[in-house]
Design a protein around this motif. Structure first.
Motif: not given
Ligand SMILES: O=P(O)(O)OC[C@H]1O[C@H](O)[C@H](O)[C@@H](O)[C@@H]1O
Length: 526
Positions: A154-157, A211-213, A216, A269, A352, A356, A498, A502
């Motif tokens: 989602i988002g950048g992913s 997902s970078k993190s 999510t 992202g 985005q 963002e 953002v 959450k």
């Molecule tokens: O790639 P992820 O860590 O799952 O993040 C996905 C997205 O979620 C976040 O809420 C940010 O607002 C975005 O900048 C990011 O791209």
């Protein structure tokens, strides 16, 4: 030494405010209008060209914008970013997305790793993996080839990779290089995943969890949703799933994947399409060579953005004209209007990327920025938008600067002469007509039929939307947003805005609510 100053402290901004305004209803009519179209353009890479004739600028204003670029040290700041300085002050991180497509300055070593080498290594791993998928060396449990790929993110992913995939799907078909059809699951709405799963041949599908993190909520939920669907079909999820994440994320420690590819915290992202985030799905769908061409287009454009001459740097020029519109003319919104159906999700990606990055009220040191920053971005492909919201663009009370994109040829080669012109010619005729209608307007004794004009637009033109020109286009906007951030002295590379939602959503799900949150939770039965 770089000066990081707020826009409203610069001399050039004061000069710009005092400069005589350009009225397009005068400048763009007759032969002087034609001359502006011939004169006010900058070549980009991959045969693209940025034309700004229909913007409220003239030589005098351009000179003052050039002075602002110098005073705000825009190219020096870009060089500092490329050299690996900590440009993302909010999160104290390097900003390295340009390194995924090439190296323009010295080696960047972070956490003891040469970052260009790391990104290239990931691309090579993805390319090797894709080749094994095509050959059947990597196959499903029955030894059959995978034919489809589904990205979960989602988002950048999601937005960038999806926009790029849609942009090239028909091109790839026409060039016999569509290797695997791709689909995308992003929303935590179960109907999103259900619709994609229903249309997917699960036994022959690869799923990429991106997902970078690795934390999510939507993506982790959808991953389990997909795993459950695979299990119900008697398929082993571990034989169907890949991960793209950062090496420090919880996903990286998970065993349940066929393969994992990595990016890192130094790529935001919304800037990650050129990393493994876009690389995995696009390399599998079109072949690694096509992904490499996108990167080539991006790298060429990244290079152009280093030019210190404003009139030879389309990214910096587009950025500064945007700042002029936002901070001197007071326009709040920018419409992105590609006359190309293939770019149908490009405006969503730019939303985005731009919002963002530019949606900030404090400068890079956390002090107030007492002037407007990033604009509201929206858009749709033409000509569809013409039959929808253009009424407001032509005659509404808000002036909305526009960013058109148009190509001389279509991607598929399929076209017919109908009533004396091809469909492509009709498409192109419309964008030309719109630019002039917006700029020049038209008087009429009936006020209802009056067009006030002076509604500014620019257009990026090209021969055709190809992997390379698409890459150049994407890099143009990434670098435009970066230069605007430098001009406003904000940090374009974090997105704290953002987080609050959450946190509150978690409280709702844990039933730890009171007041309005409790009532809204009841209203929605959660
Ligand atoms: O790639 P992820 O860590 O799952 O993040 C996905 C997205 O979620 C976040 O809420 C940010 O607002 C975005 O900048 C990011 O791209």
């Amino acid at each position: 030494m770089l000066n990081w100053n707020n826009l409203d402290t610069t001399r050039a901004f004061e000069e710009l405010k005092k400069a005589e305004k350009v009225d397009l209803t005068k400048a763009m009519v007759g032969e002087s209008g034609g001359e502006r179209v011939r004169k006010y353009h900058v070549p980009m890479s991959a045969g693209l060209d940025y034309n700004f004739a229909a913007k409220n600028v003239d030589d005098n204003i351009l000179e003052k914008l050039a002075a602002l670029a110098e005073e705000q040290q825009l190219v020096d700041k870009y060089e500092s970013l490329l050299n690996g300085d900590i440009i993302n002050t909010g999160e104290k991180r390097h900003v390295l997305h340009q390194l995924t497509r090439g190296q323009l300055k010295g080696d960047v070593i972070a956490d003891g790793v040469n970052k260009r080498a790391f990104y290239k290594e990931q691309q090579d791993h993805i390319a090797a993996f894709a080749k094994k998928v095509y050959s059947g060396e990597i196959s499903n449990e029955k030894g059959e080839k995978f034919t489809e790929v589904v990205q979960i993110g989602i988002g950048g992913s999601d937005l960038g990779p999806r926009a790029l995939y849609i942009a090239l799907e028909n091109w790839a078909r026409a060039h016999q290089t569509l290797k695997m059809r791709a689909r995308f699951i992003s929303n935590v709405d179960p109907d999103d995943a259900a619709a994609v799963l229903n249309a997917t041949d699960l036994a022959h599908a690869l799923f990429i969890v991106v997902s970078k993190s690795g934390t999510t909520l939507e993506t982790l939920t959808n991953e389990t949703f997909v795993k459950n669907a695979l299990t119900r079909e008697g398929l082993n999820p571990a034989k169907h799933m890949l991960a793209v994440t950062s090496e420090t994320s919880p996903l990286a420690k998970n065993e349940g994947y066929l393969a994992a590819f990595f990016m890192d915290d130094y790529i935001g992202g919304r800037y990650s399409s050129s990393s493994a985030v876009g690389g995995a799905v696009l390399s599998l769908a079109f072949g690694p060579e096509v992904f490499a061409e996108i990167l080539d287009g991006m790298h060429e454009e990244d290079k152009l953005a280093l030019n210190r001459n404003l009139l030879e740097n389309p990214e910096m020029l587009d950025a500064l004209i945007g700042v002029y519109e936002r901070n001197v003319l007071g326009y709040q919104t920018t419409a992105v209007l590609p006359y190309s159906q293939a770019l149908s999700r490009f405006p969503a990606h730019l939303q985005q990327l731009d919002m963002e990055s530019g949606g900030k009220s404090v400068n890079r040191f956390g002090e107030p920025a007492d002037y407007p920053t990033g604009p509201i971005i929206f858009g749709e492909p033409g000509t569809n938008g013409q039959h929808s919201f253009y009424q407001l663009l032509h005659q509404g009370k808000n002036i909305i600067p526009m960013q058109f994109v148009g190509f001389r040829s279509n991607q598929t080669g399929m076209d017919d002469v109908i009533e004396g012109s091809t469909s492509q010619e009709k498409l192109c005729a419309n964008v030309a007509a719109q630019i002039v209608a917006f700029a020049c307007g038209r008087d009429n004794e009936n006020p209802n039929k009056r067009f006030s004009g002076n509604r500014p637009s620019s257009i990026i033109t090209g021969d055709q939307l190809t992997p390379k020109s698409l890459g150049a286009l994407l890099s143009h906007f990434e670098n435009k947003v970066m230069f605007q951030g430098f001009t406003w002295n904000i940090n374009s590379f974090d997105q704290e805005g953002v987080q609050l939602g959450k946190v509150l959503a978690k409280k709702v799900l844990a039933h730890e609510t009171d007041g309005a949150l409790a009532e809204y939770s009841k209203l929605l039965n959660v």
